[in-house]
Structure formats: C-alpha cells, structure tokens
Design a protein around this motif. Structure first.
Motif, PDB file in Angstrom:
ATOM      1  N   VAL A 197     -22.552  44.768 -70.325  1.00 15.24           N
ATOM      2  CA  VAL A 197     -23.430  44.222 -69.290  1.00 15.24           C
ATOM      3  C   VAL A 197     -24.821  44.836 -69.401  1.00 15.24           C
ATOM      4  O   VAL A 197     -25.845  44.147 -69.303  1.00 15.24           O
ATOM      5  CB  VAL A 197     -22.845  44.468 -67.881  1.00 15.24           C
ATOM      6  N   LEU A 198     -24.887  46.142 -69.621  1.00 15.88           N
ATOM      7  CA  LEU A 198     -26.171  46.818 -69.740  1.00 15.88           C
ATOM      8  C   LEU A 198     -26.965  46.302 -70.941  1.00 15.88           C
ATOM      9  O   LEU A 198     -28.191  46.139 -70.862  1.00 15.88           O
ATOM     10  CB  LEU A 198     -25.967  48.331 -69.854  1.00 15.88           C
TER      11      LEU A 198
ATOM     12  N   ILE B 201     -29.478  47.651 -58.106  1.00 14.39           N
ATOM     13  CA  ILE B 201     -29.305  49.034 -57.631  1.00 14.39           C
ATOM     14  C   ILE B 201     -28.322  49.784 -58.527  1.00 14.39           C
ATOM     15  O   ILE B 201     -28.550  50.950 -58.883  1.00 14.39           O
ATOM     16  CB  ILE B 201     -28.830  49.042 -56.167  1.00 14.39           C
ATOM     17  N   ALA B 202     -27.237  49.116 -58.922  1.00 18.37           N
ATOM     18  CA  ALA B 202     -26.269  49.747 -59.825  1.00 18.37           C
ATOM     19  C   ALA B 202     -26.920  50.072 -61.162  1.00 18.37           C
ATOM     20  O   ALA B 202     -26.607  51.094 -61.790  1.00 18.37           O
ATOM     21  CB  ALA B 202     -25.064  48.836 -60.017  1.00 18.37           C
ATOM     22  N   TRP B 203     -27.817  49.203 -61.610  1.00 17.82           N
ATOM     23  CA  TRP B 203     -28.537  49.441 -62.872  1.00 17.82           C
ATOM     24  C   TRP B 203     -29.387  50.710 -62.764  1.00 17.82           C
ATOM     25  O   TRP B 203     -29.425  51.530 -63.686  1.00 17.82           O
ATOM     26  CB  TRP B 203     -29.408  48.238 -63.202  1.00 17.82           C
ATOM     27  N   VAL B 204     -30.073  50.901 -61.636  1.00 16.87           N
ATOM     28  CA  VAL B 204     -30.866  52.109 -61.419  1.00 16.87           C
ATOM     29  C   VAL B 204     -29.965  53.343 -61.403  1.00 16.87           C
ATOM     30  O   VAL B 204     -30.285  54.379 -62.008  1.00 16.87           O
ATOM     31  CB  VAL B 204     -31.646  51.994 -60.092  1.00 16.87           C
ATOM     32  N   LEU B 205     -28.816  53.216 -60.763  1.00 10.18           N
ATOM     33  CA  LEU B 205     -27.905  54.358 -60.628  1.00 10.18           C
ATOM     34  C   LEU B 205     -27.162  54.683 -61.913  1.00 10.18           C
ATOM     35  O   LEU B 205     -26.459  55.696 -61.984  1.00 10.18           O
ATOM     36  CB  LEU B 205     -26.896  54.083 -59.503  1.00 10.18           C
TER      37      LEU B 205
ATOM     38  N   GLY C  97     -19.548  38.615 -59.948  1.00 11.65           N
ATOM     39  CA  GLY C  97     -19.149  38.568 -58.544  1.00 11.65           C
ATOM     40  C   GLY C  97     -20.016  39.436 -57.661  1.00 11.65           C
ATOM     41  O   GLY C  97     -19.574  39.887 -56.595  1.00 11.65           O
ATOM     42  N   LEU C  98     -21.266  39.665 -58.095  1.00 10.21           N
ATOM     43  CA  LEU C  98     -22.194  40.520 -57.363  1.00 10.21           C
ATOM     44  C   LEU C  98     -23.411  39.745 -56.891  1.00 10.21           C
ATOM     45  O   LEU C  98     -23.723  38.674 -57.413  1.00 10.21           O
ATOM     46  CB  LEU C  98     -22.677  41.674 -58.258  1.00 10.21           C
ATOM     47  N   LYS C  99     -24.110  40.306 -55.923  1.00  9.02           N
ATOM     48  CA  LYS C  99     -25.442  39.851 -55.580  1.00  9.02           C
ATOM     49  C   LYS C  99     -26.416  40.489 -56.574  1.00  9.02           C
ATOM     50  O   LYS C  99     -26.152  41.562 -57.122  1.00  9.02           O
ATOM     51  CB  LYS C  99     -25.809  40.276 -54.160  1.00  9.02           C
ATOM     52  N   LEU C 100     -27.559  39.838 -56.804  1.00 11.17           N
ATOM     53  CA  LEU C 100     -28.544  40.399 -57.724  1.00 11.17           C
ATOM     54  C   LEU C 100     -28.998  41.777 -57.247  1.00 11.17           C
ATOM     55  O   LEU C 100     -29.201  42.682 -58.065  1.00 11.17           O
ATOM     56  CB  LEU C 100     -29.747  39.464 -57.851  1.00 11.17           C
TER      57      LEU C 100
ATOM     58  N   LEU D  72     -31.065  37.248 -64.728  1.00 11.28           N
ATOM     59  CA  LEU D  72     -30.350  38.414 -64.196  1.00 11.28           C
ATOM     60  C   LEU D  72     -29.444  38.010 -63.041  1.00 11.28           C
ATOM     61  O   LEU D  72     -28.332  38.524 -62.895  1.00 11.28           O
ATOM     62  CB  LEU D  72     -31.355  39.466 -63.732  1.00 11.28           C
ATOM     63  N   ASP D  73     -29.921  37.075 -62.243  1.00 11.89           N
ATOM     64  CA  ASP D  73     -29.120  36.570 -61.127  1.00 11.89           C
ATOM     65  C   ASP D  73     -27.843  35.917 -61.650  1.00 11.89           C
ATOM     66  O   ASP D  73     -26.778  36.019 -61.040  1.00 11.89           O
ATOM     67  CB  ASP D  73     -29.940  35.564 -60.314  1.00 11.89           C
ATOM     68  N   GLY D  74     -27.959  35.263 -62.807  1.00  9.76           N
ATOM     69  CA  GLY D  74     -26.785  34.658 -63.416  1.00  9.76           C
ATOM     70  C   GLY D  74     -25.762  35.695 -63.845  1.00  9.76           C
ATOM     71  O   GLY D  74     -24.550  35.491 -63.676  1.00  9.76           O
ATOM     72  N   ILE D  75     -26.231  36.809 -64.402  1.00 10.12           N
ATOM     73  CA  ILE D  75     -25.318  37.892 -64.794  1.00 10.12           C
ATOM     74  C   ILE D  75     -24.602  38.439 -63.563  1.00 10.12           C
ATOM     75  O   ILE D  75     -23.380  38.654 -63.576  1.00 10.12           O
ATOM     76  CB  ILE D  75     -26.097  39.022 -65.500  1.00 10.12           C
ATOM     77  N   ALA D  76     -25.370  38.660 -62.499  1.00  7.79           N
ATOM     78  CA  ALA D  76     -24.780  39.175 -61.266  1.00  7.79           C
ATOM     79  C   ALA D  76     -23.709  38.233 -60.734  1.00  7.79           C
ATOM     80  O   ALA D  76     -22.618  38.655 -60.348  1.00  7.79           O
ATOM     81  CB  ALA D  76     -25.868  39.389 -60.220  1.00  7.79           C
TER      82      ALA D  76
END
Length: 324
Positions: free
Chosen positions: A306-307, A269-273, A261-264, A253-257
C-alpha cells in the motif's frame, strides 16, 4: 488509541492529538469545541495542542475550559510562545522577558498550574539561543512547565540548540512540531534524522493538508459551502492546495482508501504515523464526526504494498510546494 513516547523523554502521547489552530476560539462555536474535545478525550486522545497566538489567547481559554472536566494528570497540554501578543517591542519573540510573561499569561488563560509541553512557535533570530534555552529550563525548575519543545525549527537550529543545551547542562528539548503530510514532506530529508539523533519526537500538524486529504474536495466540483476553503477568514493556506494536479492525485488516493475500507483522512493520518519519528499527528476538528473519523486512524497498519502504491501517486506531484 495507541500511545508513543515523545522523543527520548518518558512522556507518552496519543498517536492522534487534537489541535486548535483556526478552529477553537476562532471559527468554531465554544460548545462545539467543548464537545469535540470531550469526545476526543473519551476516545483516548490525551494530547491537546494550542498556542497563545491563536486568536490572541482565545483558543487557550476555550481549550482550558473544556479540559476542566478531566483530571489534570490524565492529559498532556501543549501551548506555544513566539508570535506577537501586543504592540510593544517586547511583546514577541523568545527573549526571557517574553517567554516568562507569556507563560504566566497562558497558565491563567488555560486555568492550570502547569503546562506539560511549552513550545517555541518559531525560531527567534533576534535573541541569543542560550537566553531562550535558559529561560525554558528555569520554567521547568519552577514547575510551570514540564517539558520544552520547538515548532518549525530547522535541522541546523535544532542541532545548535541541543549542543548549547548539553554545554550548559540544561534539560533537553523533547519535541518539534512541523507541518507534515502526503503533500508536504520536507522533514524527511534532514529534520527527521537530526531529531532522531538528538532525541526529539515530532508532533506534526496539518496531517490532512488543511482538509484536502479528507476527501471532501473533488477535481472539477464546487467547493463545499460548509468547508474551510469556503471560509474567507481561514482559507489562506488551503487555497494553495486547490490545484487540479493535486486534486487529481487526491482522487487516486481516495480510491486506495476506499479499497482498504478506510476514509481518505484515515489513510492520510496512518501514512504520517508510519514514520517512527512521529509521536503524534495533530488534527483539527470543527465537528464531533470529524474527531470520530480521525481517531480511528491509530488502529490502521499500512502494508508495504500500500505504501508503494501511495508513493507512486505522490511522485506525480513531486515538487508541489503549497503556502503554509
């Protein structure tokens, strides 16, 4: 910062809220807590969550002191009632006596005249539900609380409460506060559909799974000495996440982030939202830098591709159940 309505109410809360469980009044120095709350407020966070049971009221005192600097009508203050606050038989639960007495105590500790969102911290099997609901409604009538909600109630319990509330013509509950993150998804099955039907929004806690989804814990590497997992006073919950199979997926998951260009933490948090039923994701922070990182998740929109990629990774640990 973006804002969402809390359930069917007209109350709007920031997509990222700041909580105080295991941090303010417990493991974080008061000035650091004040700095985190002040920074969050300046970045648009208007939802601040605490509870009377967090270190027996110490958290409420710290949060209330930090919020003194801001206009009372500019933020949404939430606290809770249920867990023991003394040794007596009536010093716990959701009886009228305990709810009314603890509301008064919370108001004093917080240093405010009213609480925006007063939440039943758990369900009380020893108290008739109509007694609890009438007590909350009376507090609204008296102006001591503006709205009432619950935390970690089941779909059946929420359904029963809403039906009783309608029968008694009481003001409706507007929120539920469950745990929800990439690793704990039980609310998706029954709770989210029921709350959507009954008009309750979710203000979810632990969207970063106690910090596991912050990216600081790596498979095969030592626990960072300044992390929550290294603190024996507050690491009871996080330790159950520290499994090789979990950390392996977290690494993916960290690799996807990173590719986005995001932090994990921002991805998590975006996934929850992404869930329309979630009104706010409550984060904890022991440093201002963590608040700075987390609040940026409100601006992140995740694509369908991405999801799907995230879900494929999470499927590898489907069935994992941490202690919380």
């Amino acid at each position: 910062m973006k804002y969402r309505k809390l359930g069917r109410s007209g109350l709007k809360v920031s997509e990222v809220g700041l909580g105080s469980w295991l941090t303010y009044g417990t493991a974080v120095e008061q000035q650091t807590a004040v700095d985190c709350i002040k920074y969050a407020y300046e970045k648009g966070v208007n939802f601040f969550d605490t509870a009377n049971a967090y270190n027996r009221g110490e958290s409420e005192i710290v949060v209330g002191k930090a919020l003194e600097a801001f206009p009372r009508n500019s933020y949404v203050l939430a606290t809770k009632v249920f867990f023991p606050m003394g040794e007596g038989p009536n010093d716990r639960g959701l009886s009228r006596k305990h709810i009314v007495e603890q509301c008064e105590a919370s108001l004093k500790r917080l240093g405010v005249e009213y609480i925006d969102l007063y939440q039943c911290h758990r369900y009380d099997t020893d108290t008739p539900l109509d007694e609890t609901l009438r007590a909350l409604d009376d507090l609204v009538t008296q102006g001591k609380i503006l709205y009432a909600g619950v935390s970690e109630w089941s779909a059946v319990q929420i359904t029963n409460a809403t039906h009783i509330g309608r029968k008694l013509n009481l003001r409706p509950l507007i929120s539920n506060q469950p745990i929800y993150n990439m690793l704990v998804r039980y609310i998706e099955k029954d709770l989210l559909p029921v709350c959507d039907k009954e008009g309750l929004g979710q203000v979810v806690f632990s969207p970063l799974a106690q910090g596991i989804l912050s990216g600081k814990y790596k498979k095969g590497q030592a626990i960072p000495p300044d992390s929550r997992a290294a603190n024996d006073e507050i690491n009871r919950w996080i330790n159950s996440y520290l499994k090789d199979e979990v950390l392996h997926c977290v690494g993916k998951l960290d690799g996807i982030a990173s590719d986005l260009g995001l932090k994990l933490s921002q991805l998590a948090i975006a996934w929850v939202l992404r869930q329309p039923g979630v009104s706010s994701a409550i984060v904890g922070a022991s440093r201002v830098s963590q608040v700075e990182e987390n609040v940026q998740a409100s601006a992140v929109e995740l694509t369908t591709d991405v999801l799907k990629e995230v879900d494929a990774i999470l499927e590898e640990i489907n069935g994992f159940v941490p202690i919380w």
